[in-house]
Motif scaffolding. Structure first.
Motif, PDB file in Angstrom:
ATOM      1  N   GLY A  64      -2.065  11.291   0.496  1.00 36.67           N
ATOM      2  CA  GLY A  64      -1.011  11.636  -0.455  1.00 36.67           C
ATOM      3  C   GLY A  64       0.362  11.178  -0.003  1.00 36.67           C
ATOM      4  O   GLY A  64       1.184  10.731  -0.816  1.00 36.67           O
ATOM      5  N   ALA A  65       0.631  11.293   1.311  1.00 37.37           N
ATOM      6  CA  ALA A  65       1.926  10.844   1.836  1.00 37.37           C
ATOM      7  C   ALA A  65       2.077   9.343   1.666  1.00 37.37           C
ATOM      8  O   ALA A  65       3.141   8.843   1.295  1.00 37.37           O
ATOM      9  CB  ALA A  65       2.051  11.226   3.314  1.00 37.37           C
ATOM     10  N   GLY A  66       0.989   8.601   1.904  1.00 38.98           N
ATOM     11  CA  GLY A  66       1.065   7.145   1.837  1.00 38.98           C
ATOM     12  C   GLY A  66       0.921   6.574   0.450  1.00 38.98           C
ATOM     13  O   GLY A  66       1.469   5.511   0.149  1.00 38.98           O
ATOM     14  N   ILE A  67       0.226   7.304  -0.454  1.00 38.09           N
ATOM     15  CA  ILE A  67      -0.051   6.755  -1.781  1.00 38.09           C
ATOM     16  C   ILE A  67       1.235   6.594  -2.593  1.00 38.09           C
ATOM     17  O   ILE A  67       1.276   5.835  -3.557  1.00 38.09           O
ATOM     18  CB  ILE A  67      -1.070   7.657  -2.520  1.00 38.09           C
ATOM     19  CG1 ILE A  67      -1.852   6.832  -3.544  1.00 38.09           C
ATOM     20  CG2 ILE A  67      -0.392   8.867  -3.151  1.00 38.09           C
ATOM     21  CD1 ILE A  67      -3.031   7.596  -4.143  1.00 38.09           C
ATOM     22  N   PHE A  68       2.263   7.303  -2.188  1.00 34.26           N
ATOM     23  CA  PHE A  68       3.596   7.122  -2.772  1.00 34.26           C
ATOM     24  C   PHE A  68       3.989   5.649  -2.810  1.00 34.26           C
ATOM     25  O   PHE A  68       4.600   5.165  -3.772  1.00 34.26           O
ATOM     26  CB  PHE A  68       4.598   7.926  -1.925  1.00 34.26           C
ATOM     27  CG  PHE A  68       6.045   7.546  -2.103  1.00 34.26           C
ATOM     28  CD1 PHE A  68       6.837   8.175  -3.043  1.00 34.26           C
ATOM     29  CD2 PHE A  68       6.628   6.561  -1.304  1.00 34.26           C
ATOM     30  CE1 PHE A  68       8.165   7.838  -3.203  1.00 34.26           C
ATOM     31  CE2 PHE A  68       7.953   6.212  -1.456  1.00 34.26           C
ATOM     32  CZ  PHE A  68       8.734   6.858  -2.408  1.00 34.26           C
ATOM     33  N   PHE A  69       3.632   4.909  -1.763  1.00 34.14           N
ATOM     34  CA  PHE A  69       4.081   3.531  -1.615  1.00 34.14           C
ATOM     35  C   PHE A  69       3.305   2.545  -2.486  1.00 34.14           C
ATOM     36  O   PHE A  69       3.756   1.419  -2.678  1.00 34.14           O
ATOM     37  CB  PHE A  69       3.995   3.106  -0.144  1.00 34.14           C
ATOM     38  CG  PHE A  69       4.953   3.842   0.744  1.00 34.14           C
ATOM     39  CD1 PHE A  69       6.255   3.408   0.889  1.00 34.14           C
ATOM     40  CD2 PHE A  69       4.552   4.979   1.422  1.00 34.14           C
ATOM     41  CE1 PHE A  69       7.146   4.094   1.705  1.00 34.14           C
ATOM     42  CE2 PHE A  69       5.431   5.673   2.242  1.00 34.14           C
ATOM     43  CZ  PHE A  69       6.736   5.226   2.376  1.00 34.14           C
ATOM     44  N   ILE A  70       2.135   2.961  -3.026  1.00 31.35           N
ATOM     45  CA  ILE A  70       1.354   2.041  -3.847  1.00 31.35           C
ATOM     46  C   ILE A  70       2.063   1.748  -5.166  1.00 31.35           C
ATOM     47  O   ILE A  70       2.296   0.590  -5.539  1.00 31.35           O
ATOM     48  CB  ILE A  70      -0.058   2.597  -4.085  1.00 31.35           C
ATOM     49  CG1 ILE A  70      -0.834   2.678  -2.768  1.00 31.35           C
ATOM     50  CG2 ILE A  70      -0.804   1.730  -5.087  1.00 31.35           C
ATOM     51  CD1 ILE A  70      -1.060   1.341  -2.105  1.00 31.35           C
ATOM     52  N   GLY A  71       2.396   2.803  -5.910  1.00 32.85           N
ATOM     53  CA  GLY A  71       3.131   2.604  -7.168  1.00 32.85           C
ATOM     54  C   GLY A  71       4.473   1.954  -6.927  1.00 32.85           C
ATOM     55  O   GLY A  71       4.925   1.109  -7.713  1.00 32.85           O
ATOM     56  N   TYR A  72       5.117   2.339  -5.837  1.00 37.51           N
ATOM     57  CA  TYR A  72       6.406   1.758  -5.461  1.00 37.51           C
ATOM     58  C   TYR A  72       6.260   0.250  -5.281  1.00 37.51           C
ATOM     59  O   TYR A  72       7.053  -0.540  -5.818  1.00 37.51           O
ATOM     60  CB  TYR A  72       6.864   2.431  -4.168  1.00 37.51           C
ATOM     61  CG  TYR A  72       8.336   2.311  -3.852  1.00 37.51           C
ATOM     62  CD1 TYR A  72       9.042   1.133  -4.070  1.00 37.51           C
ATOM     63  CD2 TYR A  72       9.039   3.380  -3.309  1.00 37.51           C
ATOM     64  CE1 TYR A  72      10.392   1.021  -3.759  1.00 37.51           C
ATOM     65  CE2 TYR A  72      10.379   3.290  -2.999  1.00 37.51           C
ATOM     66  CZ  TYR A  72      11.052   2.105  -3.221  1.00 37.51           C
ATOM     67  OH  TYR A  72      12.383   2.007  -2.914  1.00 37.51           O
ATOM     68  N   ALA A  73       5.233  -0.164  -4.541  1.00 41.05           N
ATOM     69  CA  ALA A  73       5.049  -1.587  -4.236  1.00 41.05           C
ATOM     70  C   ALA A  73       4.709  -2.388  -5.484  1.00 41.05           C
ATOM     71  O   ALA A  73       5.245  -3.481  -5.703  1.00 41.05           O
ATOM     72  CB  ALA A  73       3.955  -1.760  -3.183  1.00 41.05           C
TER      73      ALA A  73
END
Length: 447
Positions: A64-73
């Motif tokens: 969950g902490a890292g999945i933030f960066f998927i949509g961002y990227a």
């Protein structure tokens, strides 16, 4: 460049205007980047309570902490294209209000899937903020001033870790007040100010130098005239920016940046958990001790770019800093003394965070015009993907060993891989330099 902007008088006017912009514009940009880092990392302080109250495991937290960066990227480039179309002021304000509201909504998380969902939406909402800030830098500052401006902007996330962790720890101690958990107060009280900052920027952030009331007409013209040479030229075609993505130097810088973010973002999100496993129970004290990472980050972005000004070999300097990161992480794994571990938190963040402006300085030297727009976005996208991978790997390491500190092995592995790529980057830069020196005389031939 106009005649008025050239010569000693023009240089003096530009220096005055640049100084004003540094004092008046950069703090506004730092304010919103400060809030963005605060809202994306405050979940690290809530990790233990999310596990106790909602049953969110270490692996689920890492995802969950890292999945933030998927949509961002995925939305990084499209978002920045919108910023270019509607103007960075409007788009940055929209980004802030949207992600502030979503950050507040984190207080309503009920389990793993709602945790994942809001983290993804938070990344989507915040997508494009950093490139929009970088786009503003190109509108306001001459090429020689941009690295300094970017360095100051990077102090915002460092300060967010220094100030935000103790502040978040204090909010966590409000557990039970008003019938809310401490982590709910954390998300509420740190999300609401972001909305207010976004509204403030809508009215106060000048779009371009000519919009700034605190600049004279001549000062605004001087800034815009010096910023123009690196602007995107209409005559450049699509194959020009596609070529930037195929350049070995661009790809290698992106890969090294990816590995850095695997190490650094994982460290940021798991430091409070490591502190807690050092038998520190008070949420406030966990927050205070976790700020050691922010202190190291802040020292790094203030010191290392200034040393870089005196260094002639970029890749050698990059290799030294990456080696420093490897050594500090290995030393952390090798000791169990609390005071030494805290010092090594500072040292690890000093190298991992302080090197960030160097990546952009190396890239900006070799990317121009529309190639810079595409190449820098590509590099940042790879870094964002690293921001997803890092916490996930840290979570897996903790689940396997039972100890949060085992994530430092991820730092060691990622940093060694990055160190291996540095000589390849040096070769790619040398090859491009030789090719440019051959092509330059041909470009200068009169038709």
């Amino acid at each position: 460049m106009t005649t008025q902007s050239a010569g000693p008088a023009g240089n003096a006017l530009h220096r005055i205007a640049t100084h004003k912009a540094m004092l008046r514009l950069i703090p506004l940009m730092c304010a919103i980047y400060f809030m963005s880092y605060l809202d994306r990392t405050n979940v690290s302080l809530a990790k233990a309570r999310l596990a106790a109250d909602l049953g969110i495991s270490a692996a689920a937290y890492g995802l969950g902490a890292g999945i933030f960066f998927i949509g961002y990227a995925l939305l990084e480039v499209p978002s920045n294209l919108v910023a270019h179309r509607v103007g960075p002021r409007r788009w940055i304000a929209r980004i802030a209000v949207t992600w502030g509201a979503l950050s507040v909504s984190m207080m309503f998380v009920q389990g793993e899937w709602s945790f994942y969902t809001i983290r993804v939406l938070l990344g989507i909402a915040e997508a494009g903020l950093f490139p929009a800030l970088m786009y503003m830098v190109t509108m306001w500052f001459a090429p020689q001033d941009r690295s300094v401006a970017v360095g100051w902007i990077y102090t915002a996330p460092a300060l967010a870790l220094v100030i935000g962790n103790p502040l978040g720890g204090a909010f966590m101690q409000m557990d039970g007040f008003g019938g809310l958990h401490g982590w709910q107060w954390l998300f509420l009280l740190e999300g609401l100010p972001t909305i207010f900052v976004g509204v403030f920027l809508w009215f106060k952030l000048p779009e371009k130098p000519s919009d700034a009331r605190w600049l004279s007409v001549d000062e605004a013209r001087a800034l815009e005239a010096r910023a123009v040479p690196d602007a995107v030229h209409p005559g450049m075609f699509s194959q020009d920016w596609v070529a930037a993505l195929k350049r070995p130097a661009t790809v290698l810088i992106g890969l090294i940046y990816f590995l850095n973010q695997v190490a650094f973002v994982g460290l940021v999100f798991f430091t409070p958990a490591m502190i807690q496993q050092m038998h520190v129970q008070s949420p406030l004290m966990i927050g205070v001790l976790s700020s050691s990472v922010g202190i190291g980050f802040l020292l790094g972005v203030l010191v290392l770019p200034r040393i870089h000004r005196r260094v002639t070999n970029d890749c050698l300097y990059l290799g030294v800093l990456t080696a420093g990161l490897v050594v500090s992480a290995i030393l952390f794994i090798s000791t169990s003394v609390l005071s030494m571990q805290l010092l090594l938190f500072v040292a690890t963040a000093f190298f991992a965070g302080g090197v960030l402006p160097l990546y952009w300085a190396i890239a900006m030297k070799r990317l121009h015009g529309i190639q810079a727009a595409a190449g820098l976005a590509f590099i940042n996208t790879l870094g964002l993907i690293g921001g997803f991978v890092g916490p996930y790997l840290f979570g897996l390491a903790e689940s396997a060993s039972g100890h949060s500190a085992s994530g430092l092995s991820v730092v060691v592995g990622a940093s060694i891989l990055g160190l291996i790529l540095v000589p390849l980057l040096a070769k790619a830069i040398q090859s491009e330099g030789r090719a440019a020196s051959v092509a330059e005389p041909l470009l200068n031939i009169e038709p």
